[in-house]
Design an enzyme around this catalytic site. Structure first.
Site, PDB file in Angstrom:
ATOM      1  N   VAL A  40       0.863  -1.178   0.000  1.00 18.53           N
ATOM      2  CA  VAL A  40       0.000   0.000   0.000  1.00 18.53           C
ATOM      3  C   VAL A  40       0.896   1.224   0.000  1.00 18.53           C
ATOM      4  O   VAL A  40       1.858   1.305   0.771  1.00 18.53           O
ATOM      5  CB  VAL A  40      -0.926   0.029   1.237  1.00 18.53           C
ATOM      6  N   CYS A  41       0.604   2.177  -0.880  1.00 18.71           N
ATOM      7  CA  CYS A  41       1.328   3.442  -0.925  1.00 18.71           C
ATOM      8  C   CYS A  41       2.832   3.190  -1.084  1.00 18.71           C
ATOM      9  O   CYS A  41       3.242   2.401  -1.931  1.00 18.71           O
ATOM     10  CB  CYS A  41       1.002   4.253   0.325  1.00 18.71           C
ATOM     11  N   THR A  42       3.663   3.804  -0.261  1.00 16.03           N
ATOM     12  CA  THR A  42       5.112   3.676  -0.412  1.00 16.03           C
ATOM     13  C   THR A  42       5.650   2.363   0.134  1.00 16.03           C
ATOM     14  O   THR A  42       6.866   2.161   0.168  1.00 16.03           O
ATOM     15  CB  THR A  42       5.842   4.853   0.264  1.00 16.03           C
ATOM     16  N   THR A  47       2.803   3.319  -6.942  1.00 18.12           N
ATOM     17  CA  THR A  47       2.876   3.794  -5.569  1.00 18.12           C
ATOM     18  C   THR A  47       2.191   5.157  -5.536  1.00 18.12           C
ATOM     19  O   THR A  47       1.600   5.577  -6.533  1.00 18.12           O
ATOM     20  CB  THR A  47       4.338   3.865  -5.074  1.00 18.12           C
ATOM     21  N   ALA A  59      -1.708   2.637  -4.826  1.00 18.52           N
ATOM     22  CA  ALA A  59      -1.265   4.027  -4.745  1.00 18.52           C
ATOM     23  C   ALA A  59      -1.439   4.548  -3.322  1.00 18.52           C
ATOM     24  O   ALA A  59      -1.318   3.798  -2.357  1.00 18.52           O
ATOM     25  CB  ALA A  59      -2.039   4.868  -5.745  1.00 18.52           C
TER      26      ALA A  59
END
Length: 318
Positions: A104-106, A124, A157
């Site tokens: 998830v995300c970074t 990301t 993202a």
């Protein structure tokens, strides 16, 4: 049906919503269909971690003692900027134990640091896509979608897109009705399509510096059904078509045509999500002219026609 263990990796500086969003989805599915998911959280030493927002999360145990996961979920957050080498080493050694690897995300940066995204397509948070691509050239970074699935590896993202991805995984595992029930409980869309853009047309493009071009951008947004050809827009800006097209791209980072396409798609999506208007009416209001033209645009951009989009992605608050 065998119970699937979802192992969530915790570390100092983790983004709390990257953790709690997907966890609530899997926990909701377990409540609906007992015996389907077991969520387990773990940090390197089993100690509590402090999230980027200041909340404290207490893991179930250490990563070394964690059960073998079906789904290994790696969240993001400020702690990914200078990751603990012990964490990337653990991922490098143990990620192969999981049938499904999710970030998830970074969190994608941690996977990349461990070499787990080499040769794969990934995404990301939009603000870190360039960094991911620069630091890890073996990764095919796609900054557009809210999540990307490449084989058993899925990357999402920023922040709330982890919920979208988790719902997609629940739907894959347990079917649409269970995912629908969980989404209703969380008062979210069943799920946004993975290839939906991370942000709106207005945010995706830069704001023009010159007033005539800014005014044209605003006009496009407010009048998607009008004549939005380059010639018409250039006349509104009092520029020649060639000069207008060149200046628009230089100042916004995209062509007038692509900007118009994004605005119309976004307008049509919102009408499908928020109103009961028919497809023919929405196609006219959004500037497509005909339902067939709108259908082609939706299939190309989202992988689903308008009727299917409305059926699958309408708000679930009722």
């Amino acid at each position: 049906m065998a119970q699937r263990t979802v192992l969530v990796v915790l570390f100092d500086g983790v983004q709390s919503l990257d953790v709690t969003g997907p966890v609530e989805v899997f926990a909701g599915a377990e409540q609906h269909t007992p015996g389907t998911y077991r969520v387990h959280t773990a940090s390197l030493d089993g100690a509590a971690v402090r999230t980027s927002s200041g909340l404290t999360l207490v893991p179930d145990g250490t990563l070394a003692d964690a059960p073998g996961p079906h789904t290994l979920l790696v969240p993001g957050g400020q702690g990914t900027r200078r990751p603990d080498p012990r964490l990337t080493d653990w991922l490098r050694t143990n990620a192969s134990r999981a049938e499904r690897l999710v970030s998830v995300c970074t969190g994608a940066i941690l996977l990349a640091e461990a070499g787990l995204l080499d040769g794969r397509r990934a995404t990301t948070h939009w603000a870190y896509c360039a960094t991911l691509a620069r630091d890890h050239p073996a990764v095919e970074v796609d900054a557009e979608p809210i999540y990307v699935r490449d084989g058993h590896v899925s990357t999402s993202a920023g922040v709330t897109s982890g919920i979208d991805l988790a719902l997609a995984l629940v739907e894959e595992d347990l079917g649409r009705e269970v995912a629908l029930t969980v989404a209703r409980h969380l008062v979210v869309f069943l799920r946004r399509p993975g290839n939906q853009a991370q942000f709106s047309a207005q945010l995706a493009a830069q704001t023009a510096q010159r007033e005539p071009l800014r005014a044209v951008q605003q006009w496009i947004t407010e009048h998607p059904a009008d004549d939005l050809t380059v010639e018409s827009l250039a006349a509104r800006a009092r520029l020649s078509p060639r000069h207008f097209a060149r200046a628009f791209r230089a100042e916004t980072g995209t062509t007038p045509g692509r900007y118009v396409d994004r605005v119309r798609l976004e307008h049509a999506r919102r009408l499908l999500e928020d109103t009961g208007d028919g497809v023919e009416e929405i196609s006219r209001a959004s500037g497509y002219g005909t339902p067939e033209a709108m259908r082609r645009a939706f299939v190309k951009a989202l992988g689903a026609g308008p009727a299917e989009y409305r059926r699958r992605f309408r708000p679930l608050t009722h």
